[in-house]
Design a protein around this motif. Structure first.
Motif, PDB file in Angstrom:
ATOM      1  N   LYS A  29       0.854  -1.187   0.000  1.00  0.00           N
ATOM      2  CA  LYS A  29       0.000   0.000   0.000  1.00  0.00           C
ATOM      3  C   LYS A  29       0.892   1.240   0.000  1.00  0.00           C
ATOM      4  O   LYS A  29       2.128   1.136   0.032  1.00  0.00           O
ATOM      5  CB  LYS A  29      -0.919   0.008   1.221  1.00  0.00           C
ATOM      6  CG  LYS A  29      -0.174   0.024   2.548  1.00  0.00           C
ATOM      7  CD  LYS A  29      -1.145   0.001   3.727  1.00  0.00           C
ATOM      8  CE  LYS A  29      -0.390   0.039   5.061  1.00  0.00           C
ATOM      9  NZ  LYS A  29      -1.318   0.041   6.221  1.00  0.00           N
ATOM     10  N   ALA A  30       0.276   2.405  -0.026  1.00  0.00           N
ATOM     11  CA  ALA A  30       1.031   3.653  -0.065  1.00  0.00           C
ATOM     12  C   ALA A  30       1.896   3.834   1.185  1.00  0.00           C
ATOM     13  O   ALA A  30       1.528   3.398   2.271  1.00  0.00           O
ATOM     14  CB  ALA A  30       0.078   4.834  -0.206  1.00  0.00           C
ATOM     15  N   ILE A  31       3.028   4.468   1.009  1.00  0.00           N
ATOM     16  CA  ILE A  31       3.956   4.769   2.102  1.00  0.00           C
ATOM     17  C   ILE A  31       3.921   6.272   2.350  1.00  0.00           C
ATOM     18  O   ILE A  31       3.928   7.066   1.413  1.00  0.00           O
ATOM     19  CB  ILE A  31       5.387   4.337   1.722  1.00  0.00           C
ATOM     20  CG1 ILE A  31       5.445   2.831   1.494  1.00  0.00           C
ATOM     21  CG2 ILE A  31       6.379   4.755   2.803  1.00  0.00           C
ATOM     22  CD1 ILE A  31       6.756   2.363   0.882  1.00  0.00           C
ATOM     23  N   THR A  32       3.893   6.653   3.607  1.00  0.00           N
ATOM     24  CA  THR A  32       3.863   8.075   3.964  1.00  0.00           C
ATOM     25  C   THR A  32       5.245   8.538   4.391  1.00  0.00           C
ATOM     26  O   THR A  32       5.867   7.945   5.266  1.00  0.00           O
ATOM     27  CB  THR A  32       2.867   8.333   5.112  1.00  0.00           C
ATOM     28  OG1 THR A  32       1.558   7.949   4.688  1.00  0.00           O
ATOM     29  CG2 THR A  32       2.853   9.813   5.492  1.00  0.00           C
ATOM     30  N   LEU A  33       5.714   9.604   3.750  1.00  0.00           N
ATOM     31  CA  LEU A  33       6.975  10.238   4.110  1.00  0.00           C
ATOM     32  C   LEU A  33       6.637  11.581   4.741  1.00  0.00           C
ATOM     33  O   LEU A  33       6.154  12.497   4.063  1.00  0.00           O
ATOM     34  CB  LEU A  33       7.863  10.434   2.883  1.00  0.00           C
ATOM     35  CG  LEU A  33       9.225  11.096   3.099  1.00  0.00           C
ATOM     36  CD1 LEU A  33      10.076  10.286   4.087  1.00  0.00           C
ATOM     37  CD2 LEU A  33       9.961  11.258   1.782  1.00  0.00           C
ATOM     38  N   VAL A  34       6.844  11.686   6.038  1.00  0.00           N
ATOM     39  CA  VAL A  34       6.444  12.880   6.789  1.00  0.00           C
ATOM     40  C   VAL A  34       7.544  13.931   6.740  1.00  0.00           C
ATOM     41  O   VAL A  34       8.710  13.655   7.055  1.00  0.00           O
ATOM     42  CB  VAL A  34       6.125  12.525   8.250  1.00  0.00           C
ATOM     43  CG1 VAL A  34       5.733  13.778   9.033  1.00  0.00           C
ATOM     44  CG2 VAL A  34       5.000  11.491   8.304  1.00  0.00           C
ATOM     45  N   VAL A  35       7.152  15.143   6.355  1.00  0.00           N
ATOM     46  CA  VAL A  35       8.054  16.298   6.335  1.00  0.00           C
ATOM     47  C   VAL A  35       7.660  17.214   7.486  1.00  0.00           C
ATOM     48  O   VAL A  35       6.499  17.605   7.586  1.00  0.00           O
ATOM     49  CB  VAL A  35       7.948  17.065   5.000  1.00  0.00           C
ATOM     50  CG1 VAL A  35       8.784  18.338   5.029  1.00  0.00           C
ATOM     51  CG2 VAL A  35       8.373  16.177   3.841  1.00  0.00           C
ATOM     52  N   PRO A  36       8.589  17.571   8.359  1.00  0.00           N
ATOM     53  CA  PRO A  36       8.217  18.346   9.547  1.00  0.00           C
ATOM     54  C   PRO A  36       8.113  19.854   9.337  1.00  0.00           C
ATOM     55  O   PRO A  36       8.102  20.615  10.293  1.00  0.00           O
ATOM     56  CB  PRO A  36       9.342  18.013  10.537  1.00  0.00           C
ATOM     57  CG  PRO A  36      10.506  17.694   9.686  1.00  0.00           C
ATOM     58  CD  PRO A  36       9.977  17.120   8.414  1.00  0.00           C
ATOM     59  N   PHE A  37       8.009  20.271   8.070  1.00  0.00           N
ATOM     60  CA  PHE A  37       7.934  21.695   7.763  1.00  0.00           C
ATOM     61  C   PHE A  37       6.879  21.941   6.690  1.00  0.00           C
ATOM     62  O   PHE A  37       6.358  21.002   6.088  1.00  0.00           O
ATOM     63  CB  PHE A  37       9.304  22.218   7.323  1.00  0.00           C
ATOM     64  CG  PHE A  37      10.393  21.918   8.312  1.00  0.00           C
ATOM     65  CD1 PHE A  37      10.463  22.601   9.523  1.00  0.00           C
ATOM     66  CD2 PHE A  37      11.311  20.918   8.062  1.00  0.00           C
ATOM     67  CE1 PHE A  37      11.438  22.299  10.449  1.00  0.00           C
ATOM     68  CE2 PHE A  37      12.299  20.606   8.983  1.00  0.00           C
ATOM     69  CZ  PHE A  37      12.361  21.299  10.183  1.00  0.00           C
ATOM     70  N   ALA A  38       6.590  23.218   6.456  1.00  0.00           N
ATOM     71  CA  ALA A  38       5.525  23.587   5.532  1.00  0.00           C
ATOM     72  C   ALA A  38       5.842  23.180   4.095  1.00  0.00           C
ATOM     73  O   ALA A  38       7.003  23.075   3.696  1.00  0.00           O
ATOM     74  CB  ALA A  38       5.291  25.099   5.603  1.00  0.00           C
ATOM     75  N   ALA A  39       4.789  22.961   3.324  1.00  0.00           N
ATOM     76  CA  ALA A  39       4.947  22.657   1.909  1.00  0.00           C
ATOM     77  C   ALA A  39       5.622  23.824   1.205  1.00  0.00           C
ATOM     78  O   ALA A  39       5.374  24.990   1.525  1.00  0.00           O
ATOM     79  CB  ALA A  39       3.584  22.382   1.292  1.00  0.00           C
ATOM     80  N   GLY A  40       6.479  23.492   0.243  1.00  0.00           N
ATOM     81  CA  GLY A  40       7.175  24.523  -0.511  1.00  0.00           C
ATOM     82  C   GLY A  40       8.521  24.898   0.050  1.00  0.00           C
ATOM     83  O   GLY A  40       9.297  25.597  -0.594  1.00  0.00           O
ATOM     84  N   GLY A  41       8.830  24.435   1.269  1.00  0.00           N
ATOM     85  CA  GLY A  41      10.129  24.712   1.868  1.00  0.00           C
ATOM     86  C   GLY A  41      11.202  23.792   1.323  1.00  0.00           C
ATOM     87  O   GLY A  41      10.925  22.842   0.580  1.00  0.00           O
TER      88      GLY A  41
END
Length: 332
Positions: free
Chosen positions: A36-48
């Motif tokens: 299934k899909a894998i989630t890659l968590v980014v600890p900052f806002a989108a576009g950074g």
């Protein structure tokens, strides 16, 4: 009527089967991984900058893994909200964290950090290094670093120094800059480097340290004032740009490094398959071209291992701890 010996034998067999199932469950998961899909968590806002790295890699990794790698932004508290979320996630190989230097600085910055970066995660791999640049708003009076230094000393705390939040690398870079030039500038925190950079472009703040993955196009377009790079030597994407060290700030070096982490006890076969897809992505021509254009630097293969990340995290924690404590910066 069933004899005592038969009942005992059946119970023993049931216990054995249960134990076997428990032992083989992670292996079975890893063998079919991913399903299934894998989630890659980014600890900052989108576009950074970190988001740019994550999304560039995720698209290519999706192809090799055969399942979508979804980038999820969880900004806040210098990356600790996202790290805490991943720490608590199911250790099934479907949740990962991409984080930068903030994993090494959090223990010194936060009095009540809800996790231990060294022991509460599986260390998967380092990713990529990104140089920092020192920028000013386009209409700032200074045009080079000597002029900026004079301007900072004259203006003092009237200078607004933006950063992406407590513990962000832009915050660390600004902290080192303040100490190096001896000017107590006013710091202005934002929820991520993306919003901080937009504030610089809009003229709401005076200066900002930011990664080349975000700043290079603007430097080349002349939409910001550019005063130098924060690496020990000049970088390929901006070969004519002097370092701050060669302009008088001896020993000034701040580089953004990224690592991949998984919840503790995530099956090793799963993290190894994810890491293999990461290594392949870092050699993909599309990724190489994109990261090179943005000034990112590829790390040696020895760092693309759990041991490489674990060792580097320990080294960086020991480096930044004293700097942060001497500055008296902390959060509850």
């Amino acid at each position: 009527m069933m004899s005592t010996s038969v009942r005992f034998a059946r119970r023993l067999a049931l216990v054995a089967l249960t134990s076997l199932a428990t032992f083989t469950a992670p292996l079975a998961l890893a063998q079919g991984y991913p399903t299934k899909a894998i989630t890659l968590v980014v600890p900052f806002a989108a576009g950074g900058p970190t988001d740019i790295v994550a999304r560039t890699l995720a698209g290519v990794m999706t192809k090799s893994l055969g399942q979508t790698v979804v980038v999820e932004n969880r900004a806040g508290a210098g990356g600790t909200l996202a790290a805490g979320h991943v720490m608590r996630a199911a250790p099934d190989g479907y949740t990962y964290l991409i984080h930068h230097n903030g994993m090494a600085t959090a223990p010194a910055l936060y009095r009540k950090l809800p996790y231990n970066p060294q022991t509460d995660f599986e260390h998967v791999s380092q990713v990529i290094d990104v140089p920092m640049t020192l920028l000013g708003r386009k209409d700032l009076p200074a045009n080079n670093f000597p002029e900026l230094l004079a301007y900072m000393k004259a203006q003092g705390d009237k200078i607004n120094l933006a950063h992406a939040g407590l513990g962000a690398v832009s915050h660390l870079c600004g902290m080192v800059l303040r100490q190096a030039v001896g000017v107590d500038m006013t710091t202005v925190p934002y929820q991520g480097t993306g919003p901080a950079f937009q504030a610089l472009l809009g003229g709401q703040v005076d200066i900002l340290c930011d990664q080349t993955t975000q700043t290079t196009p603007h430097i080349k377009a002349g939409t910001v004032k550019f005063f130098g790079v924060t690496t020990a030597s000049r970088i390929k994407v901006l070969p004519d740009a002097p370092t701050l060290a060669e302009q008088g700030l001896k020993g000034f070096e701040v580089v953004v490094w990224h690592g991949i982490y998984a919840p503790k006890n995530t099956p090793k076969d799963a993290t190894e398959k994810f890491a293999a897809a990461l290594r392949a992505a870092l050699k993909d021509p599309t990724v190489v071209q994109r990261m090179t254009e943005l000034g990112a630097e590829f790390v040696p293969d020895a760092k693309l291992t759990p041991e490489g990340l674990r060792s580097w995290l320990k080294q960086e924690t020991e480096r930044w701890g004293p700097v942060i404590k001497s500055a008296g910066v902390y959060a509850d």
